[in-house]
Design a protein around this motif. Structure first.
Motif, PDB file in Angstrom:
ATOM      1  N   THR A   1      94.205  14.318 -28.588  1.00 25.92           N
ATOM      2  CA  THR A   1      93.705  13.740 -27.444  1.00 25.92           C
ATOM      3  C   THR A   1      94.444  12.353 -27.205  1.00 25.92           C
ATOM      4  O   THR A   1      94.481  11.792 -27.759  1.00 25.92           O
ATOM      5  CB  THR A   1      92.202  13.500 -27.312  1.00 25.92           C
ATOM      6  N   GLU A   2      95.573  12.682 -25.755  1.00 22.75           N
ATOM      7  CA  GLU A   2      96.082  11.625 -25.206  1.00 22.75           C
ATOM      8  C   GLU A   2      96.028  11.206 -24.078  1.00 22.75           C
ATOM      9  O   GLU A   2      95.360  12.046 -23.674  1.00 22.75           O
ATOM     10  CB  GLU A   2      97.837  12.237 -24.982  1.00 22.75           C
ATOM     11  N   GLY A   3      95.758   9.790 -24.347  1.00 22.59           N
ATOM     12  CA  GLY A   3      95.398   9.093 -23.293  1.00 22.59           C
ATOM     13  C   GLY A   3      94.456   8.267 -23.261  1.00 22.59           C
ATOM     14  O   GLY A   3      92.998   8.155 -21.938  1.00 22.59           O
ATOM     15  N   TRP A   4      93.202   8.895 -24.237  1.00 20.91           N
ATOM     16  CA  TRP A   4      91.859   9.149 -24.169  1.00 20.91           C
ATOM     17  C   TRP A   4      91.157   8.162 -25.700  1.00 20.91           C
ATOM     18  O   TRP A   4      92.093   8.931 -26.427  1.00 20.91           O
ATOM     19  CB  TRP A   4      91.363  10.510 -23.802  1.00 20.91           C
ATOM     20  N   GLU A   5      90.077   7.649 -25.324  1.00 25.37           N
ATOM     21  CA  GLU A   5      89.973   6.902 -26.872  1.00 25.37           C
ATOM     22  C   GLU A   5      88.091   6.664 -26.516  1.00 25.37           C
ATOM     23  O   GLU A   5      87.887   6.579 -26.027  1.00 25.37           O
ATOM     24  CB  GLU A   5      90.451   5.663 -27.043  1.00 25.37           C
ATOM     25  N   THR A   6      87.222   7.274 -27.774  1.00 27.33           N
ATOM     26  CA  THR A   6      86.382   6.547 -27.946  1.00 27.33           C
ATOM     27  C   THR A   6      85.870   4.939 -27.241  1.00 27.33           C
ATOM     28  O   THR A   6      86.831   4.785 -27.745  1.00 27.33           O
ATOM     29  CB  THR A   6      85.796   7.072 -29.137  1.00 27.33           C
ATOM     30  N   ARG A   7      85.091   5.270 -27.117  1.00 24.91           N
ATOM     31  CA  ARG A   7      84.915   3.095 -26.390  1.00 24.91           C
ATOM     32  C   ARG A   7      84.085   2.573 -27.460  1.00 24.91           C
ATOM     33  O   ARG A   7      84.706   1.943 -27.276  1.00 24.91           O
ATOM     34  CB  ARG A   7      82.493   3.593 -26.277  1.00 24.91           C
ATOM     35  N   ALA A   8      83.884   3.080 -28.664  1.00 20.16           N
ATOM     36  CA  ALA A   8      84.206   2.135 -29.422  1.00 20.16           C
ATOM     37  C   ALA A   8      85.538   1.632 -30.222  1.00 20.16           C
ATOM     38  O   ALA A   8      85.350   0.699 -30.579  1.00 20.16           O
ATOM     39  CB  ALA A   8      83.049   2.933 -30.617  1.00 20.16           C
ATOM     40  N   TYR A   9      85.889   2.673 -30.122  1.00 23.72           N
ATOM     41  CA  TYR A   9      87.786   2.910 -30.412  1.00 23.72           C
ATOM     42  C   TYR A   9      88.221   1.344 -29.730  1.00 23.72           C
ATOM     43  O   TYR A   9      88.974   0.542 -29.992  1.00 23.72           O
ATOM     44  CB  TYR A   9      88.181   4.054 -30.584  1.00 23.72           C
TER      45      TYR A   9
ATOM     46  N   ILE B   1      86.076   0.544 -38.256  1.00 20.95           N
ATOM     47  CA  ILE B   1      85.163   1.070 -36.319  1.00 20.95           C
ATOM     48  C   ILE B   1      86.697   1.307 -36.154  1.00 20.95           C
ATOM     49  O   ILE B   1      86.492   3.225 -35.994  1.00 20.95           O
ATOM     50  CB  ILE B   1      85.244   0.171 -36.028  1.00 20.95           C
ATOM     51  N   MET B   2      87.926   1.313 -35.907  1.00 18.11           N
ATOM     52  CA  MET B   2      88.791   1.783 -35.346  1.00 18.11           C
ATOM     53  C   MET B   2      89.477   3.284 -36.553  1.00 18.11           C
ATOM     54  O   MET B   2      89.362   3.808 -36.185  1.00 18.11           O
ATOM     55  CB  MET B   2      89.474   1.621 -35.043  1.00 18.11           C
ATOM     56  N   GLY B   3      89.359   3.017 -37.200  1.00 18.35           N
ATOM     57  CA  GLY B   3      89.262   3.778 -38.883  1.00 18.35           C
ATOM     58  C   GLY B   3      88.618   4.989 -38.823  1.00 18.35           C
ATOM     59  O   GLY B   3      89.021   6.623 -38.885  1.00 18.35           O
ATOM     60  N   VAL B   4      87.337   4.448 -38.396  1.00 21.04           N
ATOM     61  CA  VAL B   4      86.612   5.604 -38.349  1.00 21.04           C
ATOM     62  C   VAL B   4      86.219   6.469 -36.878  1.00 21.04           C
ATOM     63  O   VAL B   4      86.653   7.685 -37.154  1.00 21.04           O
ATOM     64  CB  VAL B   4      85.170   5.347 -38.815  1.00 21.04           C
ATOM     65  N   GLU B   5      87.053   5.921 -35.875  1.00 20.83           N
ATOM     66  CA  GLU B   5      87.445   6.497 -34.604  1.00 20.83           C
ATOM     67  C   GLU B   5      88.703   7.131 -35.148  1.00 20.83           C
ATOM     68  O   GLU B   5      88.589   8.607 -33.739  1.00 20.83           O
ATOM     69  CB  GLU B   5      87.515   5.673 -32.956  1.00 20.83           C
ATOM     70  N   ALA B   6      89.148   6.867 -34.497  1.00 21.73           N
ATOM     71  CA  ALA B   6      91.158   7.809 -34.958  1.00 21.73           C
ATOM     72  C   ALA B   6      91.584   9.085 -34.497  1.00 21.73           C
ATOM     73  O   ALA B   6      91.870   9.962 -34.412  1.00 21.73           O
ATOM     74  CB  ALA B   6      92.094   6.352 -35.603  1.00 21.73           C
ATOM     75  N   PRO B   7      90.161   9.665 -36.476  1.00 26.75           N
ATOM     76  CA  PRO B   7      90.750  10.864 -36.018  1.00 26.75           C
ATOM     77  C   PRO B   7      89.265  11.462 -35.271  1.00 26.75           C
ATOM     78  O   PRO B   7      90.251  12.969 -35.224  1.00 26.75           O
ATOM     79  CB  PRO B   7      89.717  11.109 -38.008  1.00 26.75           C
ATOM     80  N   ILE B   8      88.598  11.366 -34.193  1.00 21.32           N
ATOM     81  CA  ILE B   8      87.691  11.891 -33.533  1.00 21.32           C
ATOM     82  C   ILE B   8      88.642  12.029 -32.345  1.00 21.32           C
ATOM     83  O   ILE B   8      88.597  12.650 -31.610  1.00 21.32           O
ATOM     84  CB  ILE B   8      86.798  10.890 -33.067  1.00 21.32           C
ATOM     85  N   MET B   9      89.629  11.068 -32.074  1.00 20.12           N
ATOM     86  CA  MET B   9      90.324  10.865 -31.046  1.00 20.12           C
ATOM     87  C   MET B   9      91.832  11.473 -31.288  1.00 20.12           C
ATOM     88  O   MET B   9      92.137  12.672 -30.309  1.00 20.12           O
ATOM     89  CB  MET B   9      91.210   9.407 -30.851  1.00 20.12           C
ATOM     90  N   GLU B  10      92.039  12.199 -32.493  1.00 16.77           N
ATOM     91  CA  GLU B  10      92.842  12.945 -32.446  1.00 16.77           C
ATOM     92  C   GLU B  10      93.365  14.269 -31.772  1.00 16.77           C
ATOM     93  O   GLU B  10      92.311  15.006 -31.577  1.00 16.77           O
ATOM     94  CB  GLU B  10      92.343  13.161 -34.275  1.00 16.77           C
TER      95      GLU B  10
END
Length: 65
Positions: A44-52, A33-42
């Motif tokens: 962006t500093e200080g922000w992460e998806t809920r799933a991540y 899950i973290m591997g899939v979500e990481a590129p979405i957050m690329e």
């Protein structure tokens, strides 16, 4: 009495191994899950998806990229 104790210990050992295997499976799923979500957050500093965030917290707050 000794035989009963040995059987109980064996049952506990088997249950422990089962739980350990389940833990490994869940950990791998959270890391995916973290591997899939990481590129979405690329980018962006200080922000992460809920799933991540949920996966990161479940893994003890470690960052697994």
């Amino acid at each position: 009495m000794g035989q009963v104790y040995m059987e109980l210990e064996m049952e506990r050992f088997i249950e422990l191994k089962r739980v350990e295997e389940e833990n490994i499976k869940l950990r791998k799923a959270l890391e995916k899950i973290m591997g899939v979500e990481a590129p979405i957050m690329e980018g962006t500093e200080g922000w992460e998806t809920r799933a991540y965030g949920i996966a990161r917290q479940a893994l003890g707050g470690e960052d697994h990229e």
